[in-house]
Design a protein around this motif. Sequence first.
Motif, PDB file in Angstrom:
ATOM      1  N   ARG A 409       0.831  -1.196   0.000  1.00 49.69           N
ATOM      2  CA  ARG A 409       0.000   0.000   0.000  1.00 49.69           C
ATOM      3  C   ARG A 409       0.874   1.258   0.000  1.00 49.69           C
ATOM      4  O   ARG A 409       0.575   2.223  -0.715  1.00 49.69           O
ATOM      5  CB  ARG A 409      -0.927   0.002   1.222  1.00 49.69           C
ATOM      6  CG  ARG A 409      -1.811   1.235   1.361  1.00 49.69           C
ATOM      7  CD  ARG A 409      -2.758   1.403   0.182  1.00 49.69           C
ATOM      8  NE  ARG A 409      -3.710   2.477   0.408  1.00 49.69           N
ATOM      9  CZ  ARG A 409      -4.508   2.985  -0.531  1.00 49.69           C
ATOM     10  NH1 ARG A 409      -4.475   2.485  -1.762  1.00 49.69           N
ATOM     11  NH2 ARG A 409      -5.343   3.966  -0.246  1.00 49.69           N
ATOM     12  N   VAL A 410       1.941   1.242   0.778  1.00 46.04           N
ATOM     13  CA  VAL A 410       2.870   2.375   0.785  1.00 46.04           C
ATOM     14  C   VAL A 410       3.452   2.577  -0.611  1.00 46.04           C
ATOM     15  O   VAL A 410       3.548   3.714  -1.103  1.00 46.04           O
ATOM     16  CB  VAL A 410       3.991   2.153   1.820  1.00 46.04           C
ATOM     17  CG1 VAL A 410       5.096   3.197   1.651  1.00 46.04           C
ATOM     18  CG2 VAL A 410       3.431   2.211   3.230  1.00 46.04           C
ATOM     19  N   ARG A 411       3.855   1.478  -1.261  1.00 44.90           N
ATOM     20  CA  ARG A 411       4.413   1.586  -2.610  1.00 44.90           C
ATOM     21  C   ARG A 411       3.400   2.185  -3.574  1.00 44.90           C
ATOM     22  O   ARG A 411       3.728   3.060  -4.393  1.00 44.90           O
ATOM     23  CB  ARG A 411       4.859   0.210  -3.111  1.00 44.90           C
ATOM     24  CG  ARG A 411       5.556   0.288  -4.479  1.00 44.90           C
ATOM     25  CD  ARG A 411       6.050  -1.065  -4.931  1.00 44.90           C
ATOM     26  NE  ARG A 411       4.940  -1.957  -5.268  1.00 44.90           N
ATOM     27  CZ  ARG A 411       5.097  -3.204  -5.689  1.00 44.90           C
ATOM     28  NH1 ARG A 411       6.310  -3.725  -5.776  1.00 44.90           N
ATOM     29  NH2 ARG A 411       4.051  -3.945  -5.979  1.00 44.90           N
ATOM     30  N   GLN A 412       2.150   1.736  -3.487  1.00 43.69           N
ATOM     31  CA  GLN A 412       1.117   2.257  -4.370  1.00 43.69           C
ATOM     32  C   GLN A 412       0.919   3.759  -4.172  1.00 43.69           C
ATOM     33  O   GLN A 412       0.849   4.534  -5.137  1.00 43.69           O
ATOM     34  CB  GLN A 412      -0.206   1.531  -4.122  1.00 43.69           C
ATOM     35  CG  GLN A 412      -1.367   2.092  -4.939  1.00 43.69           C
ATOM     36  CD  GLN A 412      -2.713   1.493  -4.514  1.00 43.69           C
ATOM     37  OE1 GLN A 412      -2.750   0.542  -3.742  1.00 43.69           O
ATOM     38  NE2 GLN A 412      -3.784   2.051  -5.021  1.00 43.69           N
ATOM     39  N   LEU A 413       0.837   4.178  -2.898  1.00 43.55           N
ATOM     40  CA  LEU A 413       0.572   5.583  -2.609  1.00 43.55           C
ATOM     41  C   LEU A 413       1.720   6.479  -3.047  1.00 43.55           C
ATOM     42  O   LEU A 413       1.509   7.535  -3.665  1.00 43.55           O
ATOM     43  CB  LEU A 413       0.297   5.773  -1.116  1.00 43.55           C
ATOM     44  CG  LEU A 413      -1.000   5.157  -0.582  1.00 43.55           C
ATOM     45  CD1 LEU A 413      -1.081   5.318   0.929  1.00 43.55           C
ATOM     46  CD2 LEU A 413      -2.221   5.804  -1.244  1.00 43.55           C
ATOM     47  N   ILE A 414       2.952   6.079  -2.736  1.00 45.07           N
ATOM     48  CA  ILE A 414       4.070   6.978  -3.013  1.00 45.07           C
ATOM     49  C   ILE A 414       4.390   7.039  -4.503  1.00 45.07           C
ATOM     50  O   ILE A 414       4.746   8.104  -5.030  1.00 45.07           O
ATOM     51  CB  ILE A 414       5.311   6.581  -2.175  1.00 45.07           C
ATOM     52  CG1 ILE A 414       6.276   7.775  -2.103  1.00 45.07           C
ATOM     53  CG2 ILE A 414       6.008   5.362  -2.733  1.00 45.07           C
ATOM     54  CD1 ILE A 414       7.324   7.632  -1.018  1.00 45.07           C
ATOM     55  N   SER A 416       2.187   6.692  -6.930  1.00 39.22           N
ATOM     56  CA  SER A 416       1.118   7.510  -7.507  1.00 39.22           C
ATOM     57  C   SER A 416       1.368   8.991  -7.227  1.00 39.22           C
ATOM     58  O   SER A 416       1.172   9.853  -8.101  1.00 39.22           O
ATOM     59  CB  SER A 416      -0.235   7.077  -6.932  1.00 39.22           C
ATOM     60  OG  SER A 416      -1.268   7.907  -7.427  1.00 39.22           O
ATOM     61  N   LEU A 417       1.827   9.284  -6.008  1.00 36.26           N
ATOM     62  CA  LEU A 417       2.130  10.672  -5.656  1.00 36.26           C
ATOM     63  C   LEU A 417       3.241  11.222  -6.545  1.00 36.26           C
ATOM     64  O   LEU A 417       3.152  12.356  -7.043  1.00 36.26           O
ATOM     65  CB  LEU A 417       2.539  10.758  -4.182  1.00 36.26           C
ATOM     66  CG  LEU A 417       2.976  12.141  -3.674  1.00 36.26           C
ATOM     67  CD1 LEU A 417       1.826  13.139  -3.754  1.00 36.26           C
ATOM     68  CD2 LEU A 417       3.496  12.043  -2.249  1.00 36.26           C
ATOM     69  N   VAL A 469     -11.404  12.996   1.424  1.00 39.39           N
ATOM     70  CA  VAL A 469     -11.073  11.780   2.176  1.00 39.39           C
ATOM     71  C   VAL A 469     -12.241  11.373   3.063  1.00 39.39           C
ATOM     72  O   VAL A 469     -12.567  10.180   3.195  1.00 39.39           O
ATOM     73  CB  VAL A 469      -9.795  12.000   3.007  1.00 39.39           C
ATOM     74  CG1 VAL A 469      -9.519  10.803   3.906  1.00 39.39           C
ATOM     75  CG2 VAL A 469      -8.602  12.257   2.091  1.00 39.39           C
TER      76      VAL A 469
END
Length: 672
Positions: A409-414, A416-417, A469
Amino acid sequence: MTTEGFETGSLERASFEYAAHPARVLFGSGTASRVSDEVRRLGGTRVLLLAGHSVSAAAEHLCSTLGPLLAARFDGAAMHTPVEVTEKALVVLREAQADCLVALGGGSTTGLSKALALRTDLPQIILPTTYAGSEVTPVLGETSDGRKVTTSSAAVLPETVIYDVELSRGLPLGMTVTSAVNALAHAVEALYSPQANPIIDGLALDAIARTARALPLIARSDAGPASEAAGRLDPRADLLRAAWFAGTCLGGAGMGLHHKLCHVLGGSFGLPHAETHTVILPHVMAYNDPAAPQAMRRIAEALGVEDAPSGLFDLIASVGGPTSLQTLGLAETDLPHAAQLAAAQSYPNPREVTVDGLESLLHDAWQGRRPDPSSPRSAADSGPVSAAPDTSSLTEQVVASFEHAPDQRVRQLITSLVRHLHAFAVENDLAQSEWQHAIDFLTRTGQICSDTRQEFVLLSDTLGVSSVVDMLANSRTPGATPSAVLGPFYVAGPPETQQGADISGGLPGIPLWTDVRIIGAQDRPLGGAIVDVWQSNEDGFYDVQLPDLDGPVLRARFRTDDEGRLRFWSILPSPYPIPDDGPVGAMLAAVGRHPYRAPHLHFMISAPGHRRLVTQLFVAGGDYLDSDTVFGVKEALIVDFAERHGRTPDEREVGGAWRSVEFTFRLAPDES
């Protein structure tokens, strides 16, 4: 409107005139202790001390220092030096038989001292506590019948100015910024004045450079004398010296369009003095830029920017200064009249002044619009503009660096950012200075945060991210009460309070009886639910914004009874501005947005087996329901706070009208 004598390059003039006004200046740290010696040097035996409530601690110390020399004190100085206030002070002066004036304070107190000296010819000793610089000018602006009249006379110059750095050490950042920019205006106008000369130019450029250097340092950390010991200048001393030099410029070179506009807006429309100078100056510079390119280039160099008007605007915004006349209280409908008043009198200015030109200038200042850079590219860069380079390979390289993140999840968020940030930079052809401004903005946002203030929450709220959010997280359970943003004023662990209590703590306001129910699935009452409640007072402030309050007020923690019911007294909430004295406020002002929230009550409700609900109840018919600055209003949460008279539900005696609100909160089951 005369334009003769401008842009002749004062540093290159073979001949010029310079008249130095007589002045005695004591500069340093702790120099206020020498005030008694100065009184005696001037032959004074009975001092009238002018000092307002905002400098009460320093005034008490000065009273002690003066000892038997003190004959009387007057604390009623007012902005724009109203003649009626001067007349009241004259009565005190004559009754005390004072033979010397000592003024401690900012521009208003200095103005009053000058007005008294003009009428009595008494000697003056000025101890400035701000950075306006008016203490070394022969200029006095007085207001009578809604008009500000400016006088220039050597008779108003003080005999001694005592600059004590310690007196300005505790000046709040907002006042520091506006009074410093007020002084900066003196230096700016001096550089394109017909009376400009090499002496004035040198002082003006030094003042501008010191101000540009000191304000960001003070915004980051109000450095004390220890910074000098570390080999760096004390920014407070820098600003005080800049104020002295800038005021000297005004005394030697006179005033132009900027000062005239500010006097009109202050004297005729009641706008605050220093704040008005701060908002107006970048726009006057932009107006005069085409007619004074040499002066603007030198100002830009002193500021350390490419373009003077937009660079100054950015500096002001970066340190939290005001950038919009709208936020100062000026109505848009007043702009044509203000332009006409300012254009009605002749005064020197490098560019011809017209009513239409001034009205356009004032519209930009009212909206808080950043001046367009006059020359975004230097001469060396004036060739054809090439296409933006392809940054896709760089983006993919950065994304690939996160491939081995253990948390998916961290990989996906960062990643994408990263993609969105890179795309934003490319789509907007982001300049290095713009990105640095954004970094500085986020730095200041973090620095202003504290246990009682969360500027990052404000930023998230005002950009609508908090509401996005919130909708994603809490809008997927049909039938549950809609949620709303938490806001920056929630404090964990509010005091446990009994049902039926009054949480207002005796604060004034319209009494409000709240009667709510908490239910779950199949309308089952949720007894023992924990309900945190918080709200603003009638002036729109939360208790954490009022340091004089003793303990929490207008916030409490309740538990529902067996029927899931909660009842308590408070006061009717009011609309209020979010804190706008920091980076977020500067952002809103820069884009012409107001900072106000619609009136509401906050609730945070927790019950076993159910999802926690954070929400608000909004007062039907209240202000800003359709333009809430954090986008928190939802139709289902707008509730009638009904007006009542007479008997209350708990037989409490209430004089006059009171309000009541009833509502049922439905919690969603916790299926995690």
